[in-house]
Scaffold this active site. Sequence first.
Site, PDB file in Angstrom:
ATOM      1  N   ASP A 166      36.762  34.239  30.539  1.00 15.07           N
ATOM      2  CA  ASP A 166      35.610  33.509  31.083  1.00 15.07           C
ATOM      3  C   ASP A 166      34.427  34.448  31.324  1.00 15.07           C
ATOM      4  O   ASP A 166      33.280  34.101  31.048  1.00 15.07           O
ATOM      5  CB  ASP A 166      35.983  32.789  32.376  1.00 15.07           C
ATOM      6  N   GLU A 167      34.706  35.643  31.845  1.00 13.39           N
ATOM      7  CA  GLU A 167      33.638  36.629  32.029  1.00 13.39           C
ATOM      8  C   GLU A 167      33.025  37.007  30.678  1.00 13.39           C
ATOM      9  O   GLU A 167      31.801  37.107  30.554  1.00 13.39           O
ATOM     10  CB  GLU A 167      34.175  37.897  32.700  1.00 13.39           C
ATOM     11  N   LEU A 168      33.884  37.198  29.690  1.00 16.47           N
ATOM     12  CA  LEU A 168      33.390  37.559  28.361  1.00 16.47           C
ATOM     13  C   LEU A 168      32.484  36.463  27.800  1.00 16.47           C
ATOM     14  O   LEU A 168      31.443  36.757  27.200  1.00 16.47           O
ATOM     15  CB  LEU A 168      34.561  37.816  27.400  1.00 16.47           C
ATOM     16  N   ARG A 207      31.443  36.309  40.207  1.00 15.78           N
ATOM     17  CA  ARG A 207      31.474  37.293  39.116  1.00 15.78           C
ATOM     18  C   ARG A 207      30.386  36.994  38.101  1.00 15.78           C
ATOM     19  O   ARG A 207      29.762  37.900  37.561  1.00 15.78           O
ATOM     20  CB  ARG A 207      32.825  37.288  38.418  1.00 15.78           C
TER      21      ARG A 207
END
Length: 176
Positions: free
Chosen positions: A85-87, A59
């Site tokens: 975590d993506e943010l 991702r």
Amino acid sequence: MGVKAKSKVHVRPPQVFVNFRGDELRENFVNQLVRALRKGEINVFIDVHELKGRTLKTRFTRIQNSRIALAIFSKRYCESEWCLDELAMMYKQMNEGKLVVIPIFYNVTANDVKRACNPGRVADVNGEEKEFTTLFKKMKEKHANDPQKINRWEVALKSVTERIGLSTEVYGYIYL
């Protein structure tokens, strides 16, 4: 000497990465949003296109390959460690000038998100703690042994909510 034929190369438009709490938004808002973006020939990535069993690192690569990211904050957003975590990765890319992050506040306000990161101001004007804050506190408790991770989440939440975005509070429900 022959003329070399030019081959047509199909260049895909820059990718838009959509960050959202799947269980809460996938079947309604996100599906409509993705459909509308694709109708406008915008290259969109959402996690359903990812093969099951892939790691978060995959991702992160998708985020790094994107030029725009939509962070869709919702009441249950903080239930997902992956969302946070993506943010944090989106924030990092944004700070390096590699990504434009647009926040969308779906049934939450920018202030709800900001309050979740401010231990002294978790309640709203009515003295109530919002679901977003409650879930973020639980996530922080779960990861209390990793203060660096918590700090990355808090910095990303604070920074991204300072950007100009869209809100269902202001615009009503966005029909696409």
